[in-house]
Motif scaffolding. Structure first.
Motif, PDB file in Angstrom:
ATOM      1  N   MET A   1       0.844  -1.211   0.000  1.00 58.20           N
ATOM      2  CA  MET A   1       0.000   0.000   0.000  1.00 58.20           C
ATOM      3  C   MET A   1       0.869   1.248   0.000  1.00 58.20           C
ATOM      4  O   MET A   1       1.918   1.280   0.618  1.00 58.20           O
ATOM      5  N   ILE A   2       0.391   2.264  -0.706  1.00 62.23           N
ATOM      6  CA  ILE A   2       1.084   3.537  -0.646  1.00 62.23           C
ATOM      7  C   ILE A   2       0.099   4.633  -0.273  1.00 62.23           C
ATOM      8  O   ILE A   2      -1.076   4.543  -0.591  1.00 62.23           O
ATOM      9  N   VAL A   3       0.600   5.629   0.399  1.00 59.25           N
ATOM     10  CA  VAL A   3      -0.235   6.753   0.816  1.00 59.25           C
ATOM     11  C   VAL A   3       0.138   7.975  -0.009  1.00 59.25           C
ATOM     12  O   VAL A   3       1.304   8.310  -0.134  1.00 59.25           O
ATOM     13  N   ASP A   5      -0.660  12.148  -0.616  1.00 61.04           N
ATOM     14  CA  ASP A   5      -1.326  13.377  -0.194  1.00 61.04           C
ATOM     15  C   ASP A   5      -2.150  13.863  -1.374  1.00 61.04           C
ATOM     16  O   ASP A   5      -1.630  13.999  -2.469  1.00 61.04           O
ATOM     17  N   GLU A  15      -5.612  12.298   2.729  1.00 62.45           N
ATOM     18  CA  GLU A  15      -4.742  11.189   2.361  1.00 62.45           C
ATOM     19  C   GLU A  15      -5.519  10.114   1.630  1.00 62.45           C
ATOM     20  O   GLU A  15      -6.679   9.857   1.933  1.00 62.45           O
ATOM     21  N   GLY A  16      -4.882   9.508   0.651  1.00 60.44           N
ATOM     22  CA  GLY A  16      -5.509   8.392  -0.049  1.00 60.44           C
ATOM     23  C   GLY A  16      -4.594   7.181  -0.005  1.00 60.44           C
ATOM     24  O   GLY A  16      -3.386   7.316  -0.129  1.00 60.44           O
ATOM     25  N   TRP A  17      -5.212   6.025   0.217  1.00 61.90           N
ATOM     26  CA  TRP A  17      -4.431   4.788   0.263  1.00 61.90           C
ATOM     27  C   TRP A  17      -4.692   4.006  -1.001  1.00 61.90           C
ATOM     28  O   TRP A  17      -5.831   3.789  -1.380  1.00 61.90           O
ATOM     29  N   ARG A  45      -2.922  14.516  -6.918  1.00 57.74           N
ATOM     30  CA  ARG A  45      -1.897  14.231  -5.932  1.00 57.74           C
ATOM     31  C   ARG A  45      -1.063  15.488  -5.722  1.00 57.74           C
ATOM     32  O   ARG A  45      -0.785  16.215  -6.661  1.00 57.74           O
ATOM     33  N   TYR A 118       6.008   8.356  -8.454  1.00 59.63           N
ATOM     34  CA  TYR A 118       5.392   7.681  -7.314  1.00 59.63           C
ATOM     35  C   TYR A 118       6.420   6.896  -6.488  1.00 59.63           C
ATOM     36  O   TYR A 118       6.070   6.019  -5.711  1.00 59.63           O
TER      37      TYR A 118
END
Ligand SMILES: [Zn+2]
Length: 157
Positions: A1-3, A5, A15-17, A45, A118
């Motif tokens: 998983m990446i977070v 902003d 924040e989005g996961w 983003r 990313y």
């Protein structure tokens, strides 16, 4: 998983996961991303200053001496040349610099630029080819890319 902003069109930061960068791109394209505060689907983003990657548009390190076409240093080879020829010469020098300091990733450019942005690939200046659509998609995701009129088979290689 990446977070990531994220920022909506109204300026709400959240924040989005995501499972992967591709996952983010896919959800954004299908407008599945929504601001939790106002519900806007206009979400992008937010690259932080330290993490932003300039991709192919600039060298990784700022040049020690700022130089640009506006204040060209006169060299003997420029004497007697008309301004247009000098501009051409400076432009070609700039391209040489760009081409020798960046990695040619060819047609993988959009994929590679995305990975770097990313943080799924090492940060470095790259160059390559992208279709107009791919170019627009990268810009749409907030990935800084620049277009140059360089023929695919550049003569430096
Ligand atoms: Zn919002």
């Amino acid at each position: 998983m990446i977070v990531f902003d994220l920022l909506c069109a109204s300026g709400h930061r959240f924040e989005g996961w995501f499972g992967s960068a591709d996952d983010f791109a896919r959800q954004k394209k299908r407008r599945l991303l929504e601001c939790p505060t106002c519900g806007s689907a206009e979400v992008r983003r937010v690259p932080s200053a330290t993490r932003a990657n300039l991709g192919a548009q600039a060298p990784a390190q700022p040049p020690k001496q700022p130089q640009g076409p506006k204040t060209p240093a006169k060299t003997p080879e420029m004497e007697g040349k008309d301004p247009f020829a000098i501009a051409q010469m400076l432009y070609s020098k700039m391209l040489d610099e760009l081409l020798t300091k960046s990695e040619d990733v060819g047609k993988a450019f959009p994929e590679e630029a995305r990975k770097i942005f990313y943080e799924q690939a090492p940060s470095r200046p790259i160059r390559g080819q992208a279709t107009n659509e791919e170019h627009d998609e990268l810009l749409d995701e907030g990935i800084p890319v620049a277009r140059f009129p360089i023929p695919p088979s550049d003569k430096l290689n």
